[in-house]
Design a protein around this motif. Sequence first.
Motif, PDB file in Angstrom:
ATOM      1  N   UNK A  32       4.533 -54.676 -23.859  1.00  0.00           N
ATOM      2  CA  UNK A  32       3.141 -55.163 -23.432  1.00  0.00           C
ATOM      3  C   UNK A  32       3.991 -56.243 -23.014  1.00  0.00           C
ATOM      4  N   UNK A  33       4.361 -57.280 -22.952  1.00  0.00           N
ATOM      5  CA  UNK A  33       4.994 -58.025 -22.018  1.00  0.00           C
ATOM      6  C   UNK A  33       5.493 -57.591 -20.748  1.00  0.00           C
ATOM      7  N   UNK A  34       6.040 -56.443 -20.441  1.00  0.00           N
ATOM      8  CA  UNK A  34       7.285 -55.972 -19.584  1.00  0.00           C
ATOM      9  C   UNK A  34       5.925 -55.209 -18.813  1.00  0.00           C
ATOM     10  N   UNK A  35       5.273 -54.025 -19.411  1.00  0.00           N
ATOM     11  CA  UNK A  35       4.252 -53.684 -18.100  1.00  0.00           C
ATOM     12  C   UNK A  35       2.825 -54.666 -18.632  1.00  0.00           C
ATOM     13  N   UNK A  36       2.471 -55.631 -18.745  1.00  0.00           N
ATOM     14  CA  UNK A  36       1.672 -56.670 -18.794  1.00  0.00           C
ATOM     15  C   UNK A  36      -0.041 -56.036 -19.453  1.00  0.00           C
ATOM     16  N   UNK A  37       0.211 -55.343 -20.126  1.00  0.00           N
ATOM     17  CA  UNK A  37      -0.973 -54.627 -21.613  1.00  0.00           C
ATOM     18  C   UNK A  37      -1.190 -55.731 -22.212  1.00  0.00           C
ATOM     19  N   UNK A  38      -2.068 -55.931 -22.201  1.00  0.00           N
ATOM     20  CA  UNK A  38      -2.836 -56.747 -23.314  1.00  0.00           C
ATOM     21  C   UNK A  38      -2.455 -55.622 -24.463  1.00  0.00           C
ATOM     22  N   UNK A  39      -3.910 -55.544 -25.706  1.00  0.00           N
ATOM     23  CA  UNK A  39      -3.701 -54.904 -26.894  1.00  0.00           C
ATOM     24  C   UNK A  39      -5.352 -54.287 -26.596  1.00  0.00           C
ATOM     25  N   UNK A  40      -6.359 -54.774 -25.716  1.00  0.00           N
ATOM     26  CA  UNK A  40      -7.243 -53.949 -25.292  1.00  0.00           C
ATOM     27  C   UNK A  40      -6.714 -52.528 -24.827  1.00  0.00           C
ATOM     28  N   UNK A  41      -5.867 -53.174 -23.417  1.00  0.00           N
ATOM     29  CA  UNK A  41      -5.668 -51.979 -22.718  1.00  0.00           C
ATOM     30  C   UNK A  41      -5.080 -51.116 -23.264  1.00  0.00           C
ATOM     31  N   UNK A  42      -4.032 -51.719 -23.455  1.00  0.00           N
ATOM     32  CA  UNK A  42      -2.496 -50.468 -24.265  1.00  0.00           C
ATOM     33  C   UNK A  42      -3.704 -49.365 -25.570  1.00  0.00           C
ATOM     34  N   UNK A  43      -4.659 -49.587 -25.275  1.00  0.00           N
ATOM     35  CA  UNK A  43      -6.041 -48.815 -27.079  1.00  0.00           C
ATOM     36  C   UNK A  43      -6.759 -48.068 -26.004  1.00  0.00           C
ATOM     37  N   UNK A  44      -7.227 -48.636 -24.840  1.00  0.00           N
ATOM     38  CA  UNK A  44      -7.747 -47.788 -23.446  1.00  0.00           C
ATOM     39  C   UNK A  44      -6.873 -46.877 -23.292  1.00  0.00           C
ATOM     40  N   UNK A  45      -5.385 -47.469 -22.565  1.00  0.00           N
ATOM     41  CA  UNK A  45      -4.857 -46.245 -22.511  1.00  0.00           C
ATOM     42  C   UNK A  45      -4.269 -45.168 -23.377  1.00  0.00           C
ATOM     43  N   UNK A  46      -3.790 -45.232 -24.594  1.00  0.00           N
ATOM     44  CA  UNK A  46      -3.428 -45.011 -25.850  1.00  0.00           C
ATOM     45  C   UNK A  46      -4.809 -43.944 -26.255  1.00  0.00           C
TER      46      UNK A  46
END
Length: 134
Positions: free
Chosen positions: A31-45
């Motif tokens: 998540x750090x490498x891709x600069x994703x927050x939990x919210x962003x990971x949740x939306x994209x996934x």
Amino acid sequence: MEKKRGKPPKDVPPAKGSLTSVSVAKINKLMDVHRLTQDELAKVAGVHQTSVSKILLRTRRPYADQLAAFARVLGTTVDWILDDTKSLPDPDKAVSIDDYVKSLVSAGFHPASASQLAIRIFGIQPTASEIDRN
């Protein structure tokens, strides 16, 4: 936006079947490498943000399709996430934006959607040749 990170409360034991602390560390690192927050990971996934939070806090066991979605978005495999003997990625060998778009397309994303996601994550556009090849 502040990044949320999974740290379980000290008095709550991990849920049965939850990810190991190594697996959670791997997800957080990617998540750090891709600069994703939990919210962003949740939306994209396509996973509810509360579920992402509980999975990373190790208070909830993830479903296989959720792990597969995390792996797809983070550019890795479920096997790598779950295998505690496989090390964290070397930050000097971070994936290029074109390789990231290619991995998303091979995972079933439409090329335009993969490019939009890459732009959102990396803040730059992939090369036109990578988009055209897919």
